[in-house]
Design an enzyme around this catalytic site. Structure first.
Site, short mmCIF file in Angstrom:
data_model
loop_
_atom_site.label_atom_id
_atom_site.label_comp_id
_atom_site.label_asym_id
_atom_site.label_seq_id
_atom_site.Cartn_x
_atom_site.Cartn_y
_atom_site.Cartn_z
N GLY A 7 0.82 -1.21 0.00
CA GLY A 7 0.00 0.00 0.00
C GLY A 7 0.85 1.26 0.00
O GLY A 7 0.40 2.33 0.42
N GLY A 10 -0.37 4.66 -1.37
CA GLY A 10 -1.56 5.25 -0.79
C GLY A 10 -1.27 6.45 0.10
O GLY A 10 -0.14 6.93 0.19
N PHE A 11 -2.31 6.92 0.77
CA PHE A 11 -2.21 8.12 1.60
C PHE A 11 -1.13 7.98 2.67
O PHE A 11 -0.12 8.70 2.67
CB PHE A 11 -3.58 8.40 2.22
CG PHE A 11 -3.58 9.38 3.35
CD1 PHE A 11 -2.89 10.58 3.25
CD2 PHE A 11 -4.28 9.11 4.52
CE1 PHE A 11 -2.89 11.49 4.31
CE2 PHE A 11 -4.30 10.01 5.56
CZ PHE A 11 -3.59 11.20 5.47
N ILE A 12 -1.31 7.05 3.59
CA ILE A 12 -0.33 6.87 4.66
C ILE A 12 0.94 6.23 4.11
O ILE A 12 2.06 6.63 4.46
CB ILE A 12 -0.93 6.04 5.81
CG1 ILE A 12 -2.13 6.77 6.43
CG2 ILE A 12 0.13 5.77 6.87
CD1 ILE A 12 -2.85 5.96 7.50
N GLY A 13 0.78 5.24 3.24
CA GLY A 13 1.94 4.53 2.72
C GLY A 13 2.94 5.43 2.03
O GLY A 13 4.16 5.26 2.20
N ALA A 74 -1.35 -1.98 3.20
CA ALA A 74 -2.40 -2.24 2.22
C ALA A 74 -3.68 -2.71 2.91
O ALA A 74 -3.67 -3.70 3.65
CB ALA A 74 -1.93 -3.30 1.22
N ALA A 75 -4.77 -2.00 2.69
CA ALA A 75 -6.05 -2.36 3.31
C ALA A 75 -7.16 -1.54 2.69
O ALA A 75 -6.94 -0.46 2.15
CB ALA A 75 -6.01 -2.12 4.82
N TYR A 177 -15.08 -3.20 9.19
CA TYR A 177 -13.69 -2.77 9.08
C TYR A 177 -12.93 -3.07 10.36
O TYR A 177 -11.81 -3.60 10.33
CB TYR A 177 -13.64 -1.28 8.77
CG TYR A 177 -12.26 -0.68 8.85
CD1 TYR A 177 -11.25 -1.12 8.00
CD2 TYR A 177 -11.97 0.32 9.77
CE1 TYR A 177 -9.96 -0.58 8.08
CE2 TYR A 177 -10.71 0.87 9.84
CZ TYR A 177 -9.71 0.42 9.00
OH TYR A 177 -8.45 0.96 9.09
N ASN A 206 -7.18 8.81 14.43
CA ASN A 206 -7.73 9.47 13.24
C ASN A 206 -6.63 10.22 12.49
O ASN A 206 -6.27 11.33 12.85
CB ASN A 206 -8.87 10.42 13.63
CG ASN A 206 -10.11 9.66 14.05
OD1 ASN A 206 -10.14 9.07 15.13
ND2 ASN A 206 -11.13 9.67 13.21
#
Length: 349
Positions: A7, A10-13, A74-75, A177, A206
């Protein structure tokens, strides 16, 4: 250290990849670029990018060659649209983690930092003046419809005082989730016991910041508000806006991953440890909406009284274990972070 970041586009990755690079590591970005997270393919992909799905062992095997550790981001995230999303959540999050762990076992990779979540706790920590620490059950839909949003003592019905939840609190996932994130932790623990592996699970609170996805039902509340303001609309705040959360900046989360990757390699076999990853400075969702609106000069938030089944009322972090044991400390305060986020770019939907 060569680190596979699932992942990683992605945003955090993507922030983790930058943090690892700054720390002198060699990240390998592995990402399926699924439409839920990447409606449009990224304009620029990092050098050495591997396009693959964690559910595909044939893609994982070559990606793991020469790798020292894995940072598993990744999720499929968020509450989704409805219960029909359940098979996709279980497939992406739990089957994907199982296949990844199997591939790591075959490749002899023994160090893992897992992206977990505060949702594994369900509701946060509550204290009743009469009965002490209590664990309220899920809120009744009839109460939510009537605008009774606060949880009550399950023994006497009195109002409760919310507090910060620690890692040793009971685990009580309240939505699909959340259930998949807890299962990821269980799978990682089983892998560590079977292989002599070492795991640190970071339970993110968050997370917000530059690069959040725009206008998607799978994004977090910060992204919903920021997307509304970008379109000139007032943020719509559910319930009464007094839900308490711990908003932690994505760069601080990325740095926590870099710290955890260094720390996990110093542990003995079959090591499994969970850490909350939050700012330690709780705010209400309403406060967050007002901070973003004020920083951007947009319309004032509207408190709607709407609700979502599966949402919890209050959940904030006690991140003292991460600070004390790994030496991590968040650097981005709420006011500065929200001001930056109000003007930062979002990933296009």
């Amino acid at each position: 250290m060569r680190v596979l970041v699932t992942g990683g586009a992605g945003f955090i990755g993507s922030h983790i990849v930058r943090s690892l690079t700054a720390a002198g590591h060699e990240p390998v970005v592995f990402d399926a670029l699924l439409p839920g997270a990447h409606p449009r393919p990224p304009a620029v992909l990092p050098a050495g990018f591997v396009h693959g799905d964690v559910r595909d062992p044939d893609a994982l095997a070559p990606a793991l060659r020469g790798v020292d550790a894995v940072c598993h981001q990744a999720a499929m995230v968020g509450l989704g649209k409805d219960f029909g999303d359940t098979p996709a959540y279980v497939s992406c999050n739990d089957l994907g983690t199982a296949v990844l762990l199997s591939a790591m076992a075959a490749a002899g990779v023994r160090d893992l930092v897992l992206a977990s979540s505060m949702v594994v706790y369900g509701e946060g920590r509550y204290v009743c003046g009469r009965h002490g620490v209590v664990r309220p059950g899920p809120r009744a839909e009839a109460d939510l419809r009537a605008g009774r949003f606060e949880v009550r003592c399950p023994q006497c019905g009195a109002a409760l005082e919310p507090g910060a939840v620690g890692e040793d609190a009971p685990l009580d996932p309240r939505n699909v989730y959340a259930a998949t994130k807890l299962q990821q932790e269980f799978l990682a623990s089983a892998w560590a016991r079977s292989t002599g592996g070492r795991v640190i699970a970071l339970r993110y609170h968050n997370v917000y910041g530059p690069g959040m996805p725009r206008d998607t039902p799978y994004a977090g509340v910060a992204s919903f508000f920021r997307s509304a303001l970008a379109a000139g609309r007032a943020p719509r705040v559910f319930e009464d806006g007094r839900q308490r959360r711990d908003f932690v900046h994505v760069r601080d989360v990325a740095d926590a991953n870099a710290v955890a990757l260094a720390a996990v390699r110093e542990e003995g076999p079959e090591f499994v440890r969970a850490y909350n990853c939050g700012s330690g400075d709780p705010h209400t969702i309403g406060e967050m909406a007002h901070a973003l609106a004020a920083a951007r000069g947009g319309p004032e938030p509207v408190v709607t009284g709407e609700y979502r089944l599966g949402d919890v009322r209050h959940i904030t972090a006690d991140s003292s274990r991460l600070r004390a044991e790994l030496g991590w400390k968040p650097q981005v305060g709420f006011a500065a972070g929200m001001t930056e986020f109000a003007h930062a770019g979002l990933r296009e939907a």
